[in-house]
Design a protein around this motif. Structure first.
Motif, short mmCIF file in Angstrom:
data_model
loop_
_atom_site.label_atom_id
_atom_site.label_comp_id
_atom_site.label_asym_id
_atom_site.label_seq_id
_atom_site.Cartn_x
_atom_site.Cartn_y
_atom_site.Cartn_z
N ILE A 177 -15.96 -10.35 -0.98
CA ILE A 177 -15.48 -10.06 -1.99
C ILE A 177 -16.43 -10.07 -3.24
N ALA A 178 -17.53 -11.10 -2.95
CA ALA A 178 -18.62 -11.06 -4.04
C ALA A 178 -19.35 -9.89 -4.16
N ALA A 179 -19.54 -9.31 -3.10
CA ALA A 179 -20.39 -8.10 -3.16
C ALA A 179 -19.72 -6.81 -3.34
N PHE A 180 -18.41 -6.52 -3.19
CA PHE A 180 -17.65 -5.40 -3.06
C PHE A 180 -16.79 -5.20 -4.49
N LYS A 181 -16.34 -6.44 -5.05
CA LYS A 181 -15.58 -6.35 -6.18
C LYS A 181 -14.25 -5.67 -6.18
N PRO A 182 -13.49 -6.18 -4.93
CA PRO A 182 -12.16 -5.49 -4.93
C PRO A 182 -11.11 -5.96 -6.21
N ASP A 183 -10.29 -5.02 -6.57
CA ASP A 183 -9.39 -5.07 -7.58
C ASP A 183 -8.01 -5.47 -7.04
N TYR A 184 -7.68 -5.27 -5.88
CA TYR A 184 -6.15 -5.71 -5.12
C TYR A 184 -6.56 -5.88 -4.04
N ILE A 185 -5.29 -6.71 -3.26
CA ILE A 185 -5.45 -6.92 -1.85
C ILE A 185 -5.12 -5.46 -0.88
N CYS A 186 -4.35 -4.89 -1.33
CA CYS A 186 -3.80 -3.67 -0.49
C CYS A 186 -3.13 -2.69 -1.36
N PRO A 187 -3.01 -1.55 -0.87
CA PRO A 187 -2.12 -0.74 -1.87
C PRO A 187 -1.01 -0.96 -2.41
N ASN A 188 -0.03 -1.91 -1.30
CA ASN A 188 1.32 -2.22 -1.87
C ASN A 188 1.18 -3.48 -3.15
N CYS A 189 -0.03 -3.61 -3.34
CA CYS A 189 -0.23 -4.76 -4.40
C CYS A 189 -0.24 -3.99 -5.74
N ILE A 190 -0.52 -2.78 -5.76
CA ILE A 190 -0.91 -2.16 -6.89
C ILE A 190 0.41 -1.52 -7.67
N ASP A 191 0.61 -1.81 -8.99
CA ASP A 191 1.80 -1.48 -9.77
C ASP A 191 1.85 0.13 -9.44
N ALA A 192 2.98 0.52 -9.63
CA ALA A 192 3.65 1.98 -9.45
C ALA A 192 2.92 2.92 -10.43
N ASP A 193 2.98 2.62 -11.62
CA ASP A 193 2.49 3.19 -12.96
C ASP A 193 0.89 3.37 -12.73
N VAL A 194 0.20 2.46 -11.97
CA VAL A 194 -1.27 2.51 -11.85
C VAL A 194 -1.49 3.70 -10.86
N ILE A 195 -0.81 3.68 -9.77
CA ILE A 195 -0.92 4.91 -8.72
C ILE A 195 -0.71 6.22 -9.23
N ALA A 196 0.44 6.18 -9.99
CA ALA A 196 1.03 7.32 -10.71
C ALA A 196 -0.13 7.89 -11.60
N LYS A 197 -0.71 6.99 -12.12
CA LYS A 197 -1.86 7.50 -13.14
C LYS A 197 -3.18 8.02 -11.90
N GLU A 198 -3.36 7.43 -11.26
CA GLU A 198 -4.53 7.80 -10.29
C GLU A 198 -4.38 9.39 -9.65
N ARG A 199 -2.94 9.31 -9.29
CA ARG A 199 -2.17 10.58 -8.65
C ARG A 199 -2.31 11.67 -9.69
N GLU A 200 -2.09 11.60 -10.91
CA GLU A 200 -2.21 12.40 -12.10
C GLU A 200 -3.46 12.87 -12.23
N ILE A 201 -4.56 11.94 -12.23
CA ILE A 201 -5.83 12.22 -12.44
C ILE A 201 -6.43 13.19 -11.13
N ALA A 202 -6.06 12.73 -9.97
CA ALA A 202 -6.49 13.60 -8.90
C ALA A 202 -5.87 14.88 -8.89
N ALA A 203 -4.60 15.02 -9.14
CA ALA A 203 -4.07 16.46 -9.31
C ALA A 203 -4.63 17.16 -10.55
N ALA A 204 -5.20 16.73 -11.50
CA ALA A 204 -5.63 17.48 -12.52
C ALA A 204 -7.05 17.92 -12.23
N GLN A 205 -7.55 17.45 -11.20
CA GLN A 205 -8.93 17.92 -10.83
C GLN A 205 -8.78 19.13 -9.79
#
Length: 265
Positions: A177-205
Protein backbone atom coordinates in the motif's frame (compact mmCIF):
# COMPACT_ATOMS: atom_id res chain seq x y z
CA UNK A 1 13.10 37.18 45.88
CA UNK A 2 16.33 35.77 44.46
CA UNK A 3 15.79 33.27 41.63
CA UNK A 4 18.15 30.33 42.08
CA UNK A 5 19.47 27.89 39.51
CA UNK A 6 17.60 25.10 41.32
CA UNK A 7 14.31 26.96 40.89
CA UNK A 8 14.97 27.48 37.20
CA UNK A 9 15.81 23.79 36.79
CA UNK A 10 12.63 22.73 38.59
CA UNK A 11 10.50 24.92 36.34
CA UNK A 12 12.29 23.64 33.23
CA UNK A 13 11.66 20.06 34.32
CA UNK A 14 7.98 20.83 34.83
CA UNK A 15 7.36 22.73 31.59
CA UNK A 16 10.18 22.00 29.14
CA UNK A 17 10.55 25.75 28.53
CA UNK A 18 13.93 27.39 27.89
CA UNK A 19 16.19 28.51 30.72
CA UNK A 20 15.80 32.25 30.08
CA UNK A 21 12.01 31.93 29.72
CA UNK A 22 11.87 30.07 33.05
CA UNK A 23 14.03 32.65 34.80
CA UNK A 24 11.89 35.49 33.43
CA UNK A 25 8.65 33.73 34.44
CA UNK A 26 9.93 33.11 37.99
CA UNK A 27 10.95 36.75 38.32
CA UNK A 28 7.53 37.89 37.10
CA UNK A 29 5.83 35.47 39.53
CA UNK A 30 7.99 36.57 42.48
CA UNK A 31 9.45 33.08 42.80
CA UNK A 32 6.05 31.36 43.07
CA UNK A 33 6.41 28.12 41.09
CA UNK A 34 2.71 27.67 40.24
CA UNK A 35 2.33 31.27 39.12
CA UNK A 36 5.49 30.89 37.01
CA UNK A 37 3.94 27.87 35.28
CA UNK A 38 0.85 29.98 34.52
CA UNK A 39 3.05 32.80 33.17
CA UNK A 40 4.78 30.33 30.85
CA UNK A 41 1.47 28.88 29.66
CA UNK A 42 0.16 32.35 28.81
CA UNK A 43 3.44 33.15 27.12
CA UNK A 44 3.19 29.90 25.19
CA UNK A 45 -0.24 30.82 23.84
CA UNK A 46 1.08 34.20 22.68
CA UNK A 47 4.09 32.58 21.01
CA UNK A 48 1.89 29.96 19.36
CA UNK A 49 -0.40 32.67 17.97
CA UNK A 50 2.59 34.54 16.53
CA UNK A 51 3.87 31.37 14.85
CA UNK A 52 0.48 30.12 13.63
CA UNK A 53 0.88 31.67 10.18
CA UNK A 54 4.23 30.04 9.46
CA UNK A 55 4.28 27.18 6.96
CA UNK A 56 4.43 23.61 8.28
CA UNK A 57 5.72 21.36 5.49
CA UNK A 58 7.71 18.83 7.50
CA UNK A 59 6.56 16.44 10.17
CA UNK A 60 5.97 12.83 11.02
CA UNK A 61 3.30 10.13 11.01
CA UNK A 62 3.09 7.72 13.95
CA UNK A 63 0.91 4.63 14.42
CA UNK A 64 0.00 2.56 17.45
CA UNK A 65 -1.88 -0.75 17.62
CA UNK A 66 -3.04 -2.47 20.81
CA UNK A 67 -5.22 -5.53 20.34
CA UNK A 68 -8.29 -4.54 18.38
CA UNK A 69 -7.58 -0.80 18.60
CA UNK A 70 -5.35 1.22 16.31
CA UNK A 71 -4.49 4.88 15.88
CA UNK A 72 -2.54 6.94 13.36
CA UNK A 73 -1.68 10.64 13.64
CA UNK A 74 0.15 13.17 11.50
CA UNK A 75 1.84 16.14 13.19
CA UNK A 76 3.47 18.85 11.09
CA UNK A 77 6.30 21.24 11.92
CA UNK A 78 8.41 23.74 10.00
CA UNK A 79 11.75 21.98 9.54
CA UNK A 80 13.19 18.51 9.09
CA UNK A 81 15.53 19.26 11.99
CA UNK A 82 12.56 19.38 14.37
CA UNK A 83 10.79 16.45 12.65
CA UNK A 84 13.72 14.21 13.61
CA UNK A 85 14.18 15.75 17.07
CA UNK A 86 13.76 13.25 19.94
CA UNK A 87 11.59 15.65 21.94
CA UNK A 88 9.24 16.11 18.97
CA UNK A 89 9.05 12.35 18.35
CA UNK A 90 8.27 11.70 22.02
CA UNK A 91 5.57 14.36 21.79
CA UNK A 92 3.89 12.63 18.83
CA UNK A 93 4.16 9.26 20.55
CA UNK A 94 2.21 10.75 23.44
CA UNK A 95 -0.45 12.09 21.07
CA UNK A 96 -0.98 8.73 19.35
CA UNK A 97 -1.25 6.96 22.72
CA UNK A 98 -3.92 9.42 23.86
CA UNK A 99 -5.71 9.22 20.50
CA UNK A 100 -5.95 5.47 20.99
CA UNK A 101 -8.05 6.13 24.10
CA UNK A 102 -10.48 8.60 22.49
CA UNK A 103 -14.03 7.62 21.61
CA UNK A 104 -15.01 6.94 18.03
CA UNK A 105 -14.08 4.76 15.09
CA UNK A 106 -12.69 6.40 11.96
CA UNK A 107 -11.55 10.00 11.61
CA UNK A 108 -11.12 11.61 15.04
CA UNK A 109 -9.12 14.64 13.92
CA UNK A 110 -11.31 17.28 15.57
CA UNK A 111 -11.50 15.38 18.86
CA UNK A 112 -7.74 14.88 18.91
CA UNK A 113 -7.03 18.51 18.03
CA UNK A 114 -9.29 19.69 20.87
CA UNK A 115 -7.74 17.24 23.33
CA UNK A 116 -4.18 18.22 22.39
CA UNK A 117 -4.60 22.00 22.13
CA UNK A 118 -2.81 22.88 25.36
CA UNK A 119 -0.08 20.30 24.74
CA UNK A 120 0.47 21.71 21.26
CA UNK A 121 0.77 25.28 22.57
CA UNK A 122 3.29 24.17 25.18
CA UNK A 123 5.37 22.29 22.61
CA UNK A 124 5.37 25.22 20.19
CA UNK A 125 6.66 27.42 23.02
CA UNK A 126 9.32 24.83 23.90
CA UNK A 127 10.52 23.95 20.39
CA UNK A 128 10.11 27.39 18.84
CA UNK A 129 8.39 26.27 15.62
CA UNK A 130 4.81 26.30 14.45
CA UNK A 131 3.17 22.87 14.62
CA UNK A 132 -0.20 21.37 13.88
CA UNK A 133 -1.96 18.08 14.52
CA UNK A 134 -3.11 17.71 10.92
CA UNK A 135 -5.16 14.51 11.11
CA UNK A 136 -5.89 11.60 13.39
CA UNK A 137 -7.66 8.27 12.96
CA UNK A 138 -8.77 5.70 15.50
CA UNK A 139 -10.05 2.25 14.57
CA UNK A 140 -11.75 -0.49 16.56
CA UNK A 141 -12.10 -3.89 14.91
CA UNK A 142 -12.92 -7.53 15.50
CA UNK A 143 -10.44 -8.41 12.76
CA UNK A 144 -6.69 -7.78 12.62
CA UNK A 145 -4.90 -4.45 12.43
CA UNK A 146 -1.43 -3.79 11.05
CA UNK A 147 0.60 -0.68 10.32
CA UNK A 148 3.81 0.35 8.61
CA UNK A 149 5.95 3.50 8.53
CA UNK A 150 8.19 4.32 5.58
CA UNK A 151 10.95 6.92 5.15
CA UNK A 152 11.18 7.58 8.86
CA UNK A 153 7.49 8.28 9.21
CA UNK A 154 6.93 10.41 6.10
CA UNK A 155 4.52 7.73 4.88
CA UNK A 156 2.17 5.84 7.21
CA UNK A 157 -0.13 2.91 6.47
CA UNK A 158 -2.79 1.19 8.57
CA UNK A 159 -4.97 -1.74 7.48
CA UNK A 160 -7.93 -3.61 8.95
CA UNK A 161 -8.45 -7.17 7.66
CA UNK A 162 -10.26 -10.43 8.37
CA UNK A 163 -9.52 -14.00 7.34
CA UNK A 164 -6.46 -15.91 6.23
CA UNK A 165 -3.25 -14.02 7.02
CA UNK A 166 -0.24 -13.76 9.31
CA UNK A 167 2.00 -11.01 10.65
CA UNK A 168 4.60 -11.31 7.88
CA UNK A 169 2.00 -11.11 5.12
CA UNK A 170 0.29 -8.15 6.78
CA UNK A 171 3.63 -6.35 6.80
CA UNK A 172 3.97 -7.07 3.07
CA UNK A 173 0.44 -5.78 2.52
CA UNK A 174 1.25 -2.52 4.31
CA UNK A 175 4.46 -2.15 2.29
CA UNK A 176 2.48 -2.74 -0.91
CA UNK A 177 0.00 0.00 0.00
CA UNK A 178 2.85 2.38 0.82
CA UNK A 179 4.53 1.70 -2.53
CA UNK A 180 1.54 1.45 -4.91
CA UNK A 181 -0.87 4.03 -3.45
CA UNK A 182 -4.21 2.30 -4.15
CA UNK A 183 -7.29 4.51 -4.12
CA UNK A 184 -9.84 1.74 -3.56
CA UNK A 185 -10.03 -1.80 -2.18
CA UNK A 186 -11.83 -3.33 -5.19
CA UNK A 187 -13.98 -2.28 -8.18
CA UNK A 188 -17.17 -2.77 -6.15
CA UNK A 189 -15.91 -0.09 -3.74
CA UNK A 190 -15.86 2.59 -6.45
CA UNK A 191 -18.84 4.94 -6.81
CA UNK A 192 -20.89 4.29 -9.94
CA UNK A 193 -20.49 7.89 -11.14
CA UNK A 194 -16.67 7.57 -10.95
CA UNK A 195 -16.78 4.41 -13.07
CA UNK A 196 -19.19 6.06 -15.50
CA UNK A 197 -16.78 8.97 -15.93
CA UNK A 198 -13.85 6.63 -16.59
CA UNK A 199 -15.98 4.74 -19.12
CA UNK A 200 -16.88 8.01 -20.82
CA UNK A 201 -13.22 9.06 -21.01
CA UNK A 202 -12.20 5.66 -22.42
CA UNK A 203 -14.96 5.76 -25.03
CA UNK A 204 -13.98 9.29 -26.11
CA UNK A 205 -10.52 7.97 -26.97
CA UNK A 206 -12.04 5.53 -29.48
CA UNK A 207 -13.61 7.97 -31.93
CA UNK A 208 -13.89 6.34 -35.33
CA UNK A 209 -13.82 2.77 -34.07
CA UNK A 210 -16.70 0.47 -35.07
CA UNK A 211 -19.51 0.68 -32.52
CA UNK A 212 -19.66 -3.10 -32.07
CA UNK A 213 -16.15 -3.27 -30.61
CA UNK A 214 -16.10 -0.05 -28.59
CA UNK A 215 -17.72 -1.67 -25.52
CA UNK A 216 -15.16 -4.49 -25.47
CA UNK A 217 -12.26 -2.07 -25.75
CA UNK A 218 -13.74 0.15 -23.03
CA UNK A 219 -14.15 -2.87 -20.75
CA UNK A 220 -10.49 -3.70 -21.33
CA UNK A 221 -9.44 -0.16 -20.49
CA UNK A 222 -11.54 -0.22 -17.31
CA UNK A 223 -9.95 -3.50 -16.21
CA UNK A 224 -6.52 -1.97 -16.74
CA UNK A 225 -7.57 1.05 -14.66
CA UNK A 226 -8.85 -1.24 -11.90
CA UNK A 227 -5.43 -2.89 -11.79
CA UNK A 228 -3.89 0.54 -11.21
CA UNK A 229 -6.24 1.92 -8.53
CA UNK A 230 -7.70 -1.13 -6.70
CA UNK A 231 -5.68 -2.81 -3.96
CA UNK A 232 -7.00 -6.31 -4.75
CA UNK A 233 -6.18 -5.95 -8.45
CA UNK A 234 -2.76 -4.26 -8.39
CA UNK A 235 0.30 -6.34 -9.38
CA UNK A 236 1.63 -7.69 -6.08
CA UNK A 237 4.72 -6.01 -4.63
CA UNK A 238 6.68 -9.27 -4.45
CA UNK A 239 5.37 -10.89 -7.65
CA UNK A 240 3.91 -8.70 -10.39
CA UNK A 241 2.45 -11.76 -12.15
CA UNK A 242 -0.21 -12.07 -9.45
CA UNK A 243 -2.36 -9.86 -7.20
CA UNK A 244 -3.79 -9.82 -3.69
CA UNK A 245 -7.15 -11.24 -4.81
CA UNK A 246 -5.40 -14.33 -6.22
CA UNK A 247 -2.80 -14.65 -3.47
CA UNK A 248 -5.23 -14.46 -0.58
CA UNK A 249 -8.77 -15.21 -1.81
CA UNK A 250 -9.95 -15.75 1.78
CA UNK A 251 -8.55 -12.46 3.04
CA UNK A 252 -11.01 -9.59 3.39
CA UNK A 253 -9.63 -6.06 3.51
CA UNK A 254 -12.13 -3.98 5.46
CA UNK A 255 -10.30 -0.64 5.11
CA UNK A 256 -6.91 0.94 4.76
CA UNK A 257 -5.23 4.32 5.18
CA UNK A 258 -2.15 5.62 3.41
CA UNK A 259 -0.95 9.03 4.52
CA UNK A 260 2.01 11.04 3.33
CA UNK A 261 3.33 14.03 5.26
CA UNK A 262 2.00 17.27 3.81
CA UNK A 263 0.01 15.70 0.96
CA UNK A 264 -3.17 17.38 -0.31
CA UNK A 265 -6.27 16.27 1.58
Amino acid sequence: MAITAEMVKELRDKTGAGMMDCKKALSEAGGDMEKAVEVLRKSGVAKAEKKSGRATKEGKIITRITGGKGAMVEVLCETDFVATNEKFINFINGIVERTLELDGDGCVTEKAQAAEQENMVAMIATIGENMQLRRAARWVTNGKLASYLHMGGRIGVMVDVEGETDEAFLNDLCMHIAAFKPDYICPNCIDADVIAKEREIAAAQLTGKPANIIDKIVDGKLNKWYSEVCLLRQPWIKDDKTCLAKLKPNLKVNRFLRWEVGEEL
